[in-house]
Design a protein around this motif. Structure first.
Motif, PDB file in Angstrom:
ATOM      1  N   GLN A   1      43.509  26.573  41.073  1.00 35.20           N
ATOM      2  CA  GLN A   1      42.731  27.762  40.884  1.00 35.20           C
ATOM      3  C   GLN A   1      43.715  28.903  41.319  1.00 35.20           C
ATOM      4  O   GLN A   1      43.355  29.841  42.094  1.00 35.20           O
ATOM      5  CB  GLN A   1      41.774  27.556  41.742  1.00 35.20           C
ATOM      6  CG  GLN A   1      40.664  26.676  41.466  1.00 35.20           C
ATOM      7  CD  GLN A   1      39.623  26.616  42.242  1.00 35.20           C
ATOM      8  OE1 GLN A   1      38.294  27.151  42.003  1.00 35.20           O
ATOM      9  NE2 GLN A   1      39.837  25.908  43.328  1.00 35.20           N
ATOM     10  N   PHE A   2      44.908  28.949  40.663  1.00 36.06           N
ATOM     11  CA  PHE A   2      45.852  30.076  40.976  1.00 36.06           C
ATOM     12  C   PHE A   2      45.238  31.311  40.013  1.00 36.06           C
ATOM     13  O   PHE A   2      44.287  31.360  39.283  1.00 36.06           O
ATOM     14  CB  PHE A   2      47.160  29.741  40.192  1.00 36.06           C
ATOM     15  CG  PHE A   2      47.052  29.223  38.727  1.00 36.06           C
ATOM     16  CD1 PHE A   2      47.203  30.401  37.778  1.00 36.06           C
ATOM     17  CD2 PHE A   2      47.162  27.875  38.617  1.00 36.06           C
ATOM     18  CE1 PHE A   2      47.059  29.502  36.250  1.00 36.06           C
ATOM     19  CE2 PHE A   2      47.160  27.513  37.216  1.00 36.06           C
ATOM     20  CZ  PHE A   2      46.932  28.370  36.172  1.00 36.06           C
ATOM     21  N   GLY A   3      45.723  32.559  40.599  1.00 37.66           N
ATOM     22  CA  GLY A   3      44.947  33.550  40.117  1.00 37.66           C
ATOM     23  C   GLY A   3      46.010  34.643  39.677  1.00 37.66           C
ATOM     24  O   GLY A   3      47.105  34.503  39.966  1.00 37.66           O
ATOM     25  N   HIS A   4      45.536  35.795  38.738  1.00 40.73           N
ATOM     26  CA  HIS A   4      46.189  36.945  38.497  1.00 40.73           C
ATOM     27  C   HIS A   4      45.395  38.269  38.596  1.00 40.73           C
ATOM     28  O   HIS A   4      44.168  38.171  38.611  1.00 40.73           O
ATOM     29  CB  HIS A   4      46.647  36.923  36.748  1.00 40.73           C
ATOM     30  CG  HIS A   4      47.369  35.376  36.509  1.00 40.73           C
ATOM     31  ND1 HIS A   4      48.761  35.320  36.593  1.00 40.73           N
ATOM     32  CD2 HIS A   4      46.896  34.301  36.112  1.00 40.73           C
ATOM     33  CE1 HIS A   4      48.936  34.030  36.153  1.00 40.73           C
ATOM     34  NE2 HIS A   4      47.976  33.491  36.051  1.00 40.73           N
ATOM     35  N   LEU A   5      46.291  39.367  38.834  1.00 42.39           N
ATOM     36  CA  LEU A   5      45.520  40.573  38.787  1.00 42.39           C
ATOM     37  C   LEU A   5      46.176  41.351  37.665  1.00 42.39           C
ATOM     38  O   LEU A   5      47.413  41.322  37.256  1.00 42.39           O
ATOM     39  CB  LEU A   5      46.218  41.278  40.129  1.00 42.39           C
ATOM     40  CG  LEU A   5      45.294  41.171  41.417  1.00 42.39           C
ATOM     41  CD1 LEU A   5      45.960  41.812  42.456  1.00 42.39           C
ATOM     42  CD2 LEU A   5      43.790  41.458  41.071  1.00 42.39           C
ATOM     43  N   TYR A   6      45.202  42.105  36.771  1.00 37.46           N
ATOM     44  CA  TYR A   6      45.835  42.722  35.728  1.00 37.46           C
ATOM     45  C   TYR A   6      45.470  44.382  35.897  1.00 37.46           C
ATOM     46  O   TYR A   6      44.127  44.414  36.218  1.00 37.46           O
ATOM     47  CB  TYR A   6      44.998  42.341  34.724  1.00 37.46           C
ATOM     48  CG  TYR A   6      45.314  40.917  34.183  1.00 37.46           C
ATOM     49  CD1 TYR A   6      46.416  40.703  33.135  1.00 37.46           C
ATOM     50  CD2 TYR A   6      44.506  39.834  34.527  1.00 37.46           C
ATOM     51  CE1 TYR A   6      46.680  39.363  33.004  1.00 37.46           C
ATOM     52  CE2 TYR A   6      45.074  38.521  34.256  1.00 37.46           C
ATOM     53  CZ  TYR A   6      46.001  38.176  33.212  1.00 37.46           C
ATOM     54  OH  TYR A   6      46.220  36.992  33.147  1.00 37.46           O
TER      55      TYR A   6
ATOM     56  N   GLY B   1      36.720  33.159  46.338  1.00 42.32           N
ATOM     57  CA  GLY B   1      36.984  33.045  47.488  1.00 42.32           C
ATOM     58  C   GLY B   1      37.717  34.330  47.926  1.00 42.32           C
ATOM     59  O   GLY B   1      38.470  34.077  49.022  1.00 42.32           O
ATOM     60  N   GLN B   2      37.319  35.382  47.402  1.00 43.59           N
ATOM     61  CA  GLN B   2      37.882  36.856  47.703  1.00 43.59           C
ATOM     62  C   GLN B   2      39.294  36.380  47.774  1.00 43.59           C
ATOM     63  O   GLN B   2      40.119  36.778  48.759  1.00 43.59           O
ATOM     64  CB  GLN B   2      37.669  37.235  49.073  1.00 43.59           C
ATOM     65  CG  GLN B   2      36.059  37.348  49.146  1.00 43.59           C
ATOM     66  CD  GLN B   2      35.645  38.624  47.907  1.00 43.59           C
ATOM     67  OE1 GLN B   2      36.254  39.552  48.116  1.00 43.59           O
ATOM     68  NE2 GLN B   2      34.743  38.291  47.377  1.00 43.59           N
ATOM     69  N   THR B   3      40.024  35.939  46.763  1.00 46.63           N
ATOM     70  CA  THR B   3      41.713  35.508  46.851  1.00 46.63           C
ATOM     71  C   THR B   3      42.376  36.792  46.912  1.00 46.63           C
ATOM     72  O   THR B   3      43.400  36.810  47.546  1.00 46.63           O
ATOM     73  CB  THR B   3      41.710  34.875  45.403  1.00 46.63           C
ATOM     74  OG1 THR B   3      40.822  33.815  45.143  1.00 46.63           O
ATOM     75  CG2 THR B   3      43.310  34.415  45.278  1.00 46.63           C
ATOM     76  N   PHE B   4      41.799  37.862  46.427  1.00 46.21           N
ATOM     77  CA  PHE B   4      42.736  39.162  46.419  1.00 46.21           C
ATOM     78  C   PHE B   4      41.905  40.130  47.356  1.00 46.21           C
ATOM     79  O   PHE B   4      40.734  40.204  46.776  1.00 46.21           O
ATOM     80  CB  PHE B   4      43.014  39.719  44.693  1.00 46.21           C
ATOM     81  CG  PHE B   4      43.944  38.848  43.982  1.00 46.21           C
ATOM     82  CD1 PHE B   4      45.306  38.944  44.268  1.00 46.21           C
ATOM     83  CD2 PHE B   4      43.191  38.084  43.101  1.00 46.21           C
ATOM     84  CE1 PHE B   4      46.163  38.046  43.551  1.00 46.21           C
ATOM     85  CE2 PHE B   4      44.000  37.160  42.239  1.00 46.21           C
ATOM     86  CZ  PHE B   4      45.353  37.071  42.478  1.00 46.21           C
TER      87      PHE B   4
END
Length: 86
Positions: free
Chosen positions: A69-74, A46-49
């Motif tokens: 559907q939480f997200g993380h960036l690494y 969903g183009q979250t970031f």
């Protein structure tokens, strides 16, 4: 307001030897990896970031239901000791 993210390797023995590394280029998500709960690693569901006008943005507007559907960036390299500056 734009935010510049940098990290410093504070494991150096002398403060003058600190080497600053730009973590975010303000243009895209190069060097960052996305993980959205329930989706494969690297899929930016969903183009979250995204990046807009030099700002890192998080948006859930393309989700039908959130459903945890939480997200993380690494970042590509792990850091154990760091300072962030803006």
């Amino acid at each position: 307001m734009s935010v510049l993210m940098n990290a410093c390797d504070s494991s150096k023995s002398q403060k003058n030897d600190e080497e600053w590394i730009a973590l975010f280029n303000g243009k895209d998500l190069d060097d960052w990896f996305v993980k959205i709960n329930g989706h494969d690693f690297g899929v930016n569901y969903g183009q979250t970031f995204g990046v807009d006008s030099g700002i890192l943005k998080v948006s859930y507007d393309q989700y039908g239901d959130f459903n945890d559907q939480f997200g993380h960036l690494y970042y590509k390299v792990p850091f154990s000791h760091y300072h962030l500056i803006a």
